[in-house]
Motif scaffolding. Sequence first.
Motif, PDB file in Angstrom:
ATOM      1  N   GLU A  99       0.831  -1.207   0.000  1.00  0.00           N
ATOM      2  CA  GLU A  99       0.000   0.000   0.000  1.00  0.00           C
ATOM      3  C   GLU A  99       0.867   1.260   0.000  1.00  0.00           C
ATOM      4  O   GLU A  99       0.544   2.244  -0.684  1.00  0.00           O
ATOM      5  CB  GLU A  99      -0.932  -0.021   1.206  1.00  0.00           C
ATOM      6  N   ALA A 144      -3.755   4.073  -2.625  1.00  0.00           N
ATOM      7  CA  ALA A 144      -4.292   2.762  -2.272  1.00  0.00           C
ATOM      8  C   ALA A 144      -5.611   2.923  -1.529  1.00  0.00           C
ATOM      9  O   ALA A 144      -5.731   3.735  -0.600  1.00  0.00           O
ATOM     10  CB  ALA A 144      -3.291   1.994  -1.416  1.00  0.00           C
ATOM     11  N   VAL A 166      -3.837  -5.024  -4.661  1.00  0.00           N
ATOM     12  CA  VAL A 166      -4.180  -3.686  -4.199  1.00  0.00           C
ATOM     13  C   VAL A 166      -5.097  -3.015  -5.220  1.00  0.00           C
ATOM     14  O   VAL A 166      -4.859  -3.081  -6.431  1.00  0.00           O
ATOM     15  CB  VAL A 166      -2.912  -2.833  -3.954  1.00  0.00           C
ATOM     16  N   GLY A 168      -6.591   0.649  -6.207  1.00  0.00           N
ATOM     17  CA  GLY A 168      -6.281   2.041  -5.940  1.00  0.00           C
ATOM     18  C   GLY A 168      -7.032   3.000  -6.837  1.00  0.00           C
ATOM     19  O   GLY A 168      -7.563   2.617  -7.887  1.00  0.00           O
TER      20      GLY A 168
END
Length: 208
Positions: A99, A144, A166, A168
């Motif tokens: 992140e 993130a 992740v 984002g």
Amino acid sequence: MLNLDYRRRSDRIKLFLITFGLCSLVSLLVVFLSGGFDEPPAESESQQAAAGEPAAASQTNPSSSSPESSAAHERIETKVTLSGSVLDKTKESAQKFTEAYYTYAPEHPEQYIENSKPYMAEDLYLYEKENIRRQTLDRETTTAIRSEVLPVDSYDSDEVMWAVIVTGEVKAASGEKYEESKQYFVTLREKDGDWKVSDFTIEYWGEE
């Protein structure tokens, strides 16, 4: 007795044929008496099996005992099982590193490295400092939003790998915003009793 006149050509021919016939008859008789017309004895089953053994042995698959296959088998059998505390710690580090590394602001282009530093090994940190990333205008800023961590099998007691997905928010230089997903394969290694990110690879998944 034959009444032959050796001065006559026809009588000489007759004598030659008679002599040749007698010689042939004697030869056939000798061959017959010595067993030359008998069939050769058949090979016994045991002799055939003995003769076939070397060929069968030569057809053995060499790969079954090769060093490569033995090593691969041993690798499968020695999958590492780490303690729950190590797994929990490395999972959290991998997630926080991902992140922090993903989040990027063009106003502070090196900040993502400093935010990731607490989770990185020294060698990786120095490498990233020498190779500052520059994001393109269509994804100038990345932040993130959320992440998911999945386990990856490890075969090294000093190494743990996690797959971190992740999601984002991307902001282009034009002001346009959209979401994207990336998958990070994060490798952590133990040094002096501490687990740090030593390597990682990124797989881009595109817009959502």
